[in-house]
Write a protein that holds these residues in place. Structure first.
Motif, PDB file in Angstrom:
ATOM      1  N   TRP A  10       0.842  -1.185   0.000  1.00  0.00           N
ATOM      2  CA  TRP A  10       0.000   0.000   0.000  1.00  0.00           C
ATOM      3  C   TRP A  10       0.882   1.242   0.000  1.00  0.00           C
ATOM      4  N   SER A  11       0.385   2.310  -0.597  1.00  0.00           N
ATOM      5  CA  SER A  11       1.125   3.569  -0.572  1.00  0.00           C
ATOM      6  C   SER A  11       1.060   4.167   0.829  1.00  0.00           C
ATOM      7  N   SER A  12       1.976   5.053   1.143  1.00  0.00           N
ATOM      8  CA  SER A  12       1.969   5.705   2.457  1.00  0.00           C
ATOM      9  C   SER A  12       0.695   6.517   2.641  1.00  0.00           C
TER      10      SER A  12
ATOM     11  N   LEU B 148      -4.271   7.383   5.579  1.00  0.00           N
ATOM     12  CA  LEU B 148      -5.712   7.620   5.586  1.00  0.00           C
ATOM     13  C   LEU B 148      -6.435   6.544   6.393  1.00  0.00           C
ATOM     14  N   LEU B 149      -6.020   5.302   6.229  1.00  0.00           N
ATOM     15  CA  LEU B 149      -6.613   4.226   7.001  1.00  0.00           C
ATOM     16  C   LEU B 149      -6.416   4.453   8.495  1.00  0.00           C
ATOM     17  N   SER B 150      -5.208   4.835   8.873  1.00  0.00           N
ATOM     18  CA  SER B 150      -4.907   5.095  10.288  1.00  0.00           C
ATOM     19  C   SER B 150      -5.723   6.264  10.820  1.00  0.00           C
ATOM     20  N   ALA B 151      -5.822   7.343  10.031  1.00  0.00           N
ATOM     21  CA  ALA B 151      -6.559   8.528  10.471  1.00  0.00           C
ATOM     22  C   ALA B 151      -8.035   8.212  10.677  1.00  0.00           C
ATOM     23  N   LEU B 152      -8.636   7.521   9.717  1.00  0.00           N
ATOM     24  CA  LEU B 152     -10.063   7.218   9.814  1.00  0.00           C
ATOM     25  C   LEU B 152     -10.353   6.227  10.941  1.00  0.00           C
TER      26      LEU B 152
ATOM     27  N   ILE C 147     -13.581  11.327   1.793  1.00  0.00           N
ATOM     28  CA  ILE C 147     -12.174  11.599   2.077  1.00  0.00           C
ATOM     29  C   ILE C 147     -11.273  10.767   1.174  1.00  0.00           C
ATOM     30  N   LEU C 148     -11.607   9.501   1.038  1.00  0.00           N
ATOM     31  CA  LEU C 148     -10.764   8.618   0.250  1.00  0.00           C
ATOM     32  C   LEU C 148     -10.744   9.003  -1.222  1.00  0.00           C
ATOM     33  N   LYS C 149     -11.916   9.364  -1.757  1.00  0.00           N
ATOM     34  CA  LYS C 149     -11.988   9.709  -3.172  1.00  0.00           C
ATOM     35  C   LYS C 149     -11.288  11.033  -3.456  1.00  0.00           C
ATOM     36  N   SER C 150     -11.073  11.823  -2.422  1.00  0.00           N
ATOM     37  CA  SER C 150     -10.329  13.069  -2.593  1.00  0.00           C
ATOM     38  C   SER C 150      -8.864  12.783  -2.900  1.00  0.00           C
TER      39      SER C 150
ATOM     40  N   LYS D 191      -7.500   7.032  -6.574  1.00  0.00           N
ATOM     41  CA  LYS D 191      -8.267   6.658  -7.752  1.00  0.00           C
ATOM     42  C   LYS D 191      -9.225   5.511  -7.427  1.00  0.00           C
ATOM     43  N   ASP D 192      -8.732   4.572  -6.632  1.00  0.00           N
ATOM     44  CA  ASP D 192      -9.551   3.415  -6.265  1.00  0.00           C
ATOM     45  C   ASP D 192      -9.448   3.187  -4.755  1.00  0.00           C
ATOM     46  N   PRO D 193     -10.445   3.642  -3.993  1.00  0.00           N
ATOM     47  CA  PRO D 193     -10.392   3.503  -2.535  1.00  0.00           C
ATOM     48  C   PRO D 193     -10.925   2.166  -2.020  1.00  0.00           C
ATOM     49  N   THR D 194     -11.183   1.204  -2.932  1.00  0.00           N
ATOM     50  CA  THR D 194     -11.871  -0.034  -2.551  1.00  0.00           C
ATOM     51  C   THR D 194     -11.193  -0.759  -1.403  1.00  0.00           C
ATOM     52  N   ARG D 195      -9.881  -0.996  -1.512  1.00  0.00           N
ATOM     53  CA  ARG D 195      -9.250  -1.830  -0.489  1.00  0.00           C
ATOM     54  C   ARG D 195      -9.111  -1.112   0.846  1.00  0.00           C
ATOM     55  N   VAL D 196      -9.027   0.238   0.810  1.00  0.00           N
ATOM     56  CA  VAL D 196      -8.972   0.975   2.080  1.00  0.00           C
ATOM     57  C   VAL D 196     -10.326   0.917   2.771  1.00  0.00           C
ATOM     58  N   LEU D 197     -11.401   1.064   1.993  1.00  0.00           N
ATOM     59  CA  LEU D 197     -12.742   0.958   2.569  1.00  0.00           C
ATOM     60  C   LEU D 197     -12.984  -0.433   3.137  1.00  0.00           C
ATOM     61  N   LYS D 198     -12.470  -1.451   2.447  1.00  0.00           N
ATOM     62  CA  LYS D 198     -12.615  -2.817   2.938  1.00  0.00           C
ATOM     63  C   LYS D 198     -11.847  -2.995   4.246  1.00  0.00           C
ATOM     64  N   ALA D 199     -10.648  -2.424   4.314  1.00  0.00           N
ATOM     65  CA  ALA D 199      -9.835  -2.549   5.519  1.00  0.00           C
ATOM     66  C   ALA D 199     -10.457  -1.798   6.698  1.00  0.00           C
ATOM     67  N   LEU D 200     -11.204  -0.711   6.407  1.00  0.00           N
ATOM     68  CA  LEU D 200     -11.859   0.056   7.478  1.00  0.00           C
ATOM     69  C   LEU D 200     -12.912  -0.774   8.203  1.00  0.00           C
ATOM     70  N   ALA D 201     -13.437  -1.788   7.535  1.00  0.00           N
ATOM     71  CA  ALA D 201     -14.444  -2.649   8.165  1.00  0.00           C
ATOM     72  C   ALA D 201     -13.796  -3.715   9.047  1.00  0.00           C
TER      73      ALA D 201
END
Length: 524
Positions: A343-345, A350-354, A420-423, A426-436
């Motif tokens: 994953w990029s930094s 973003l994952l950590s912040a959310l 926030i992620l879409k800001s 390009k593809d926030p799918t895996r971050v949204l999945k990890a948030l769950a």
């Protein structure tokens, strides 16, 4: 010259840092070279914890290639990338397959050996690093020559290699570019030296003949020279490392480091069993490491990834990592380590912040500077009620978030998270999945990439490829493969989990025994 021979966890680098720090305190100049960037960074940070070094001095605590880069006065734009190499391949009718992000990587950072362009580059680098003329490439060991495959005609490549190498040299000159092999060769040919009082070479076992020649040139006028190595971690034979320099070092004064604070007794017995007839030192193991065998790694990984941040997954090749990465993404487990799958930094922050914002136990939880900055940029200034941030020396200080912000987040969390992620992505799918989930990032690496690293829990996948199975018919490659798996099983600090027959078709490894058999013998 003095040689320190240490098994994993015996403190080779710690010994080196202590010697360098003492030299700095005495007012003597120092230099340190190693093979891999992560080792060089670790050594520099640890040294800076105890002594002050100027910007110029820090440049000589680095990898061999980085020091050569500095001695030649090069800039980043001078280094040939794969985008440039791809143009050469197109001109010469060679094939090469690259992903978009790989085009900006410097030569030779990407493994592309199963194409004619990649095989040419491998053969070119082997000749340079072994100090063999291009028209005498047949002097290379057989395992360093391209093997026939369905992707290209190896015989055609060998027949035309000298002329291709000559045109590759011309291509670089015309475009005023150098690759990593050029850095080494030019420094050696121009006799560019460091001129330090004390020099330490870490991971000396990984040096090619050219790198070893440079090391000898750099140290010929040094007052003190030290080598830190482990003969059993020499795993880069396919890049040209050989035993000639090591035989020379065996005649020097050798101090064996006898205590490992990482390895367990059974773990070291298992590692030595893998090496079989290769020489290993007797050491005292201060740790206790559990060894297990499994076939399905996901249940154990799910439990561990929710509670610890020190997990490493190791496979023999990058092709195998791709399959593992797919499964980790499906589970919502963040990946660090190998750049192709990491994953990029930005994603990780973003994952950590959310996740921090969703923490109910502290409604005024502080975000760190980077997290605060990311959220401030993503959200309009008056979108939510926030306390003002203080600006100090141009940096945003940790941002306290008000209860109203958290109230809005919890009212429609998916909408806010997605915004926030879409800001940013390009593809926030895996971050949204990890948030769950509550999974921490895990390191995903090849065994070669893990060298010098360690983790509490290591999942080691036992599969090899058909190409490796064919290569170990050569004695040198068979012994090299033994050392590769020796490195793999010695990365764990608490538990080593060997995953059996995970990759279909699973090709057998003739020297990875049943742990239970070795442990029973070691316990007697």
């Amino acid at each position: 010259m003095k040689v320190f021979w240490g098994a994993p966890g015996t403190g080779k680098t710690t010994k080196a840092i202590s010697i360098l720090a003492d030299a700095v305190e005495e007012g003597r100049s120092i230099s340190y070279d190693t093979f891999r960037r992560n080792m060089a960074k670790d050594a520099l940070y640890r040294l800076l914890d105890v002594v002050h070094l100027s910007k110029e001095e820090r440049r000589y605590i680095s990898t061999t290639h980085s020091i050569c880069f500095h001695l030649l006065g090069l800039k980043k734009k001078d280094v040939l990338t794969y985008e440039g190499f791809k143009k050469f391949c197109e001109n010469e009718g060679l094939t090469i397959t690259l992903k978009e992000y790989e085009l900006t990587q410097p030569i030779p950072e990407i493994d592309t050996y199963d194409t004619s362009g990649g095989a040419f580059l491998s053969l070119y680098n082997n000749c340079v690093n072994c100090m063999i003329p291009f028209d005498e490439y047949e002097k290379l060991p057989s395992y360093m020559l391209p093997a026939p495959s369905r992707f290209f005609d190896a015989l055609w490549l060998l027949k035309n290699f000298p002329k291709l190498a000559e045109r590759y040299e011309q291509f670089k000159q015309e475009h005023r570019k150098v690759d990593f092999s050029d850095m080494l060769r030019f420094v050696y040919e121009d006799e560019l030296s460091i001129n330090s009082d004390v020099h330490i070479s870490d991971e000396t076992h990984d040096k090619t003949p050219l790198q070893y020649a440079i090391f000898k040139m750099w140290t010929q006028n040094c007052d003190e020279v030290y080598c830190c190595l482990d003969f059993n971690q020499r795993i880069y034979s396919f890049w040209g490392t050989n035993l000639t320099p090591l035989h020379e070092l065996e005649s020097e004064e050798i101090e064996v480091l006898r205590v490992s604070f990482r390895l367990g007794r059974e773990q070291y017995a298992y590692a030595r069993r893998i090496l079989h007839s290769q020489k290993t030192p007797e050491i005292e193991c201060k740790n206790s490491v559990i060894i297990e065998e499994q076939r399905n790694f996901l249940p154990a990984l799910r439990n561990l990834a929710s509670s610890t941040t020190s997990i490493m997954l190791l496979a023999r090749t990058k092709y195998q990592l791709e399959h593992i990465a797919y499964l980790l993404d499906a589970e919502g487990i963040p990946i660090v380590g190998d750049p192709r799958f990491s994953w990029s930094s930005k994603e990780l922050k973003l994952l950590s912040a959310l996740r921090n914002l969703k923490e109910p136990s502290n409604p005024f939880r502080l975000l760190d500077e980077e997290e605060s900055e990311l959220l401030l940029k993503a959200l309009s200034a008056d979108a939510f009620s926030m306390e003002k941030t203080r600006i100090r020396r141009g940096k945003i200080q940790p941002l306290p978030l008000t209860a109203r912000f958290l109230q809005l987040l919890r009212r429609d969390p998916l909408k806010l998270e997605s915004f926030i992620l879409k800001s940013y992505l390009k593809d926030p799918t895996r971050v949204l999945k990890a948030l769950a989930t509550s999974y921490n990032p895990v390191k995903l690496l090849t065994i070669h990439g893990s060298k010098g690293l360690e983790a509490d829990y290591v999942f080691l996948f036992d599969g090899i490829t058909r190409r490796i199975q064919q290569s170990i018919m050569f004695k040198e490659e068979f012994e090299n493969e033994q050392r590769v798996w020796y490195v793999g099983v010695t990365r764990a600090r608490k538990k080593l989990i060997i995953i059996r027959s995970f990759f279909p078709p699973a090709l057998s490894i003739p020297f990875l025994p049943s742990p239970q058999e070795v442990i029973t013998h070691a316990s007697r």
